[in-house]
Scaffold this active site. Structure first.
Site, PDB file in Angstrom:
ATOM      1  N   LYS A 226      10.583  62.758  61.902  1.00 23.35           N
ATOM      2  CA  LYS A 226       9.470  62.153  62.632  1.00 23.35           C
ATOM      3  C   LYS A 226       8.169  62.772  62.144  1.00 23.35           C
ATOM      4  O   LYS A 226       7.943  63.960  62.318  1.00 23.35           O
ATOM      5  CB  LYS A 226       9.619  62.371  64.138  1.00 23.35           C
ATOM      6  CG  LYS A 226       8.526  61.656  64.913  1.00 23.35           C
ATOM      7  CD  LYS A 226       8.751  61.736  66.385  1.00 23.35           C
ATOM      8  CE  LYS A 226       7.753  60.907  67.157  1.00 23.35           C
ATOM      9  NZ  LYS A 226       6.428  60.781  66.578  1.00 23.35           N
TER      10      LYS A 226
ATOM     11  N   GLU B  79       7.802  67.669  63.674  1.00 23.95           N
ATOM     12  CA  GLU B  79       7.772  67.147  65.038  1.00 23.95           C
ATOM     13  C   GLU B  79       9.150  66.832  65.608  1.00 23.95           C
ATOM     14  O   GLU B  79       9.363  66.930  66.805  1.00 23.95           O
ATOM     15  CB  GLU B  79       6.887  65.898  65.125  1.00 23.95           C
ATOM     16  CG  GLU B  79       6.687  65.445  66.542  1.00 23.95           C
ATOM     17  CD  GLU B  79       5.814  64.214  66.690  1.00 23.95           C
ATOM     18  OE1 GLU B  79       5.700  63.725  67.823  1.00 23.95           O
ATOM     19  OE2 GLU B  79       5.266  63.738  65.688  1.00 23.95           O
TER      20      GLU B  79
END
Length: 196
Positions: free
Chosen positions: A27, A162
């Protein structure tokens, strides 16, 4: 075209799914963006429907360089640091708009055909063909399959990324929140405490 395409949204979870039906993507920390090209016109739309075409010229140029003149790509607008990690603060500052690239992870339409009913594995193959020359300004999201998900998530956390988005490779693209897309965030990442 923009009203016909709505974003598929991942469902937040605490654990990365495993099994042969899942693929896993890192991500990137950025802004979700849909790139729509019709002939010589390219438009960029956010999740909230804002038209950011003028904001990210490098993505527009990359879309216009493609031989295919009709497509819709789903991805994340990012600014990459020298280490290849997305830098949300640089993106959010608006001081680097000309450096923003698209991390492309899905294709919803191609050559006038709606690809959303196809399974993700087939859409990924179409996306790879569409961006095979990789024009500067767009790059394809790499992904890993099946049981590697938890290990990949651990590596992402150690690298201060992330998190991970896991997707069912056999499912269609559906508008709105989906349990076929699972998002697991790194709890130590700055995105967990970000407030606007």
């Amino acid at each position: 075209m923009s009203s016909a395409f709505e974003f598929c949204l991942p469902t937040p979870a605490k654990a990365v799914p495993t099994g042969p039906d899942w693929i896993h993507e890192i991500k990137y920390d950025g802004y979700r963006l849909r790139v729509e090209r019709q002939g010589k016109t390219v438009r960029l739309f956010t999740r909230n429907g804002h038209d950011w075409t003028a904001r990210f010229p490098w993505i527009v140029q990359a879309a216009l360089k493609n031989r295919e003149t009709h497509f819709v790509i789903d991805g994340e607008a990012v600014v990459l640091g020298v280490d290849g990690v997305s830098d949300f603060n640089a993106l959010h500052s608006r001081q680097h708009d000309d450096e923003v690239q698209l991390y492309a992870f899905d294709v919803l339409a191609l050559g006038g055909d709606d690809l959303r009913p196809l399974p993700l594995s087939m859409r990924k193959a179409h996306l790879a063909r569409l961006l095979r020359g990789r024009p500067d300004g767009m790059f394809i999201a790499p992904f890993e399959a099946a049981a590697i998900g938890p290990d990949l998530f651990g590596a992402a956390c150690r690298m201060a990324l992330e998190g991970l988005v896991s997707k069912r490779k056999d499912r269609r693209y559906g508008a709105g929140r989906s349990k076929d897309w699972i998002k697991v965030k790194n709890r130590t990442h700055l995105a967990m405490t970000r407030v606007f």
